[in-house]
Design an enzyme around this catalytic site. Sequence first.
Site, short mmCIF file in Angstrom:
data_model
loop_
_atom_site.label_atom_id
_atom_site.label_comp_id
_atom_site.label_asym_id
_atom_site.label_seq_id
_atom_site.Cartn_x
_atom_site.Cartn_y
_atom_site.Cartn_z
N LYS A 77 0.86 -1.19 0.00
CA LYS A 77 0.00 0.00 0.00
C LYS A 77 0.89 1.23 0.00
O LYS A 77 1.97 1.21 0.57
CB LYS A 77 -0.90 0.02 1.25
P1 NAD Z 1 -14.27 7.10 -3.02
O1 NAD Z 1 -13.39 8.24 -2.62
O2 NAD Z 1 -14.65 6.93 -4.46
O3 NAD Z 1 -15.65 7.14 -2.19
C1 NAD Z 1 -15.72 7.25 -0.82
C2 NAD Z 1 -17.00 8.04 -0.52
O4 NAD Z 1 -17.26 7.98 0.88
C3 NAD Z 1 -16.90 9.50 -0.89
O5 NAD Z 1 -18.05 9.86 -1.65
C4 NAD Z 1 -16.85 10.24 0.45
O6 NAD Z 1 -17.47 11.50 0.41
C5 NAD Z 1 -17.59 9.28 1.35
N1 NAD Z 1 -17.22 9.35 2.76
C6 NAD Z 1 -15.98 9.47 3.29
N2 NAD Z 1 -16.05 9.45 4.63
C7 NAD Z 1 -17.37 9.31 4.96
C8 NAD Z 1 -18.07 9.20 6.17
N3 NAD Z 1 -17.45 9.27 7.35
N4 NAD Z 1 -19.42 9.03 6.11
C9 NAD Z 1 -20.07 8.97 4.93
N5 NAD Z 1 -19.44 9.06 3.75
C10 NAD Z 1 -18.10 9.23 3.75
O7 NAD Z 1 -13.53 5.80 -2.46
P2 NAD Z 1 -13.81 4.29 -2.86
O8 NAD Z 1 -12.83 3.90 -3.91
O9 NAD Z 1 -15.26 4.07 -3.06
O10 NAD Z 1 -13.32 3.57 -1.52
C11 NAD Z 1 -14.14 3.49 -0.37
C12 NAD Z 1 -13.55 2.46 0.58
O11 NAD Z 1 -13.45 1.20 -0.11
C13 NAD Z 1 -12.13 2.75 1.08
O12 NAD Z 1 -12.00 2.21 2.38
C14 NAD Z 1 -11.24 1.97 0.12
O13 NAD Z 1 -9.98 1.65 0.67
C15 NAD Z 1 -12.12 0.72 -0.06
N6 NAD Z 1 -11.84 -0.06 -1.26
C16 NAD Z 1 -11.96 0.51 -2.50
C17 NAD Z 1 -11.74 -0.28 -3.63
C18 NAD Z 1 -11.92 0.28 -5.01
O14 NAD Z 1 -11.80 -0.51 -5.98
N7 NAD Z 1 -12.23 1.55 -5.20
C19 NAD Z 1 -11.36 -1.63 -3.49
C20 NAD Z 1 -11.26 -2.18 -2.20
C21 NAD Z 1 -11.52 -1.37 -1.10
#
Ligand code: NAD
Length: 424
Positions: free
Chosen positions: A115
């Site tokens: 990471k």
């Molecule tokens: P992203 O930035 O596209 O979306 C995250 C969303 O959550 C944003 O719209 C943000 O405004 C919102 N947010 C943040 N904190 C918040 C809170 N406290 N309450 C409510 N909403 C909140 O990110 P993503 O890619 O969707 O990733 C989200 C999570 O999933 C992270 O933990 C990331 O590590 C995990 N993840 C993502 C992927 C991927 O392929 N994108 C894969 C595995 C894990």
Amino acid sequence: MPTGVPTVTLDQEINPWEAQNARFDFAARKLNLDEGLWKLLRSPAREIIVHFPVPMDDGHIEMFTGFRVQHSIARGPGKGGVRYSPDVTLDEMRALASWMTWKCAVVNIPFGGAKGGVICDPKKMSKGELERMTRRYTSELIDSIGPEKDVLAPDMNTNEQTMAWIMDTYSMHMGHTVTSVVTGKPLNIGGSRGRLEATGRGVMVACDESLRYLNMDREGCRVVIQGFGNVGSNAARLMKDHGYTIVGVAELDGGLYNSSGIDVHQLNEYKYRNGSILGFRGAEAVPNEELLTEDCEILIPAATENVITSRNADKIKARIVVEGANGPTTAVADEILAEKRIFIVPDILANAGGVTASYFEWVQDRQGYFWKESIVNEQLETILRESFDDVVRYAEAHNVNNRIAAYMLAIDRVAITIRARGKN
Ligand code: NAD
């Protein structure tokens, strides 16, 4: 069923590295892992910290700090996202890197775990500043990354464009185009069909399998989703199309609730046009944090870490929690949810759709042969259904909860590889 995870102090509770260590130690003890492997797998193999300059738009030079933690490369190259945020810490990188090792092992793909991140506030930076920062960060890591060493991907506040810059910078250093150094790229430069929505698709598979396992129906299944970004919005869209009722969506600046179901396609368009879900007419506005404890069958935290803690776990009413985000539940909250007999699909299984599609992208880049989207989706669903089955069977066989079962299965697979490779 109590997990027996040792209680940590409140301060430790929200430290993701402590949270991973608590689960790792418990699972390793259950496995009777020998002491040498225990020590080897508990610490990251390599932690890189770089401090580097970036010329900003107004002409001044700003110094940035970046990290890349490679937890394990025993089963293949390191694999893991790059995160841009003011809150990035080394402990967070360590936790996320080790979760990647376990995640890749749970879905049995040939990657280790890594990471990276840069401490910065991307919302306050111009596109040019972000590009220069990304290129310099990549240059600093040039000897430690690569298709056979460590493959990067998007994470919070990074995207396809960031991956294109990393790929281009790496390729400039190598003297030829190397697409497979990153995944999550734009389609026209070696990205994979189906990658963008893969994590959301995997979350839906985890929900489907949970319902099947618990003999519950999709019909009337109310779902609350926290986070309407890549993971949350894609999961919402796919799940609505497959008959789930999305009753609640929580975002950073507020939440929405509609007991008859939110039209998430319209909400997606609304957010795209307005940059926020606030003001959407098809649901009632409610405070963000209230939605986590709303009455529903499935709760999907898909935003960020530490949202289910000792402060709210006893109020959660969902029957099933499917962790779209990494580390949304603390180890202490795990205990509380277990007492309430809430069925948890842990992050290292529930959000593994992303890394599985990334694996497909890496394979396609190396073959120079690109698959149809239907093939990507089909292979992804097969891997995730089988992995779900592996985890719940492991949980039954060892009388542990799903999270500990997923850790045990993963640690066991990594340990088997290390033993097979022999002593050196
Ligand atoms: P992203 O930035 O596209 O979306 C995250 C969303 O959550 C944003 O719209 C943000 O405004 C919102 N947010 C943040 N904190 C918040 C809170 N406290 N309450 C409510 N909403 C909140 O990110 P993503 O890619 O969707 O990733 C989200 C999570 O999933 C992270 O933990 C990331 O590590 C995990 N993840 C993502 C992927 C991927 O392929 N994108 C894969 C595995 C894990």
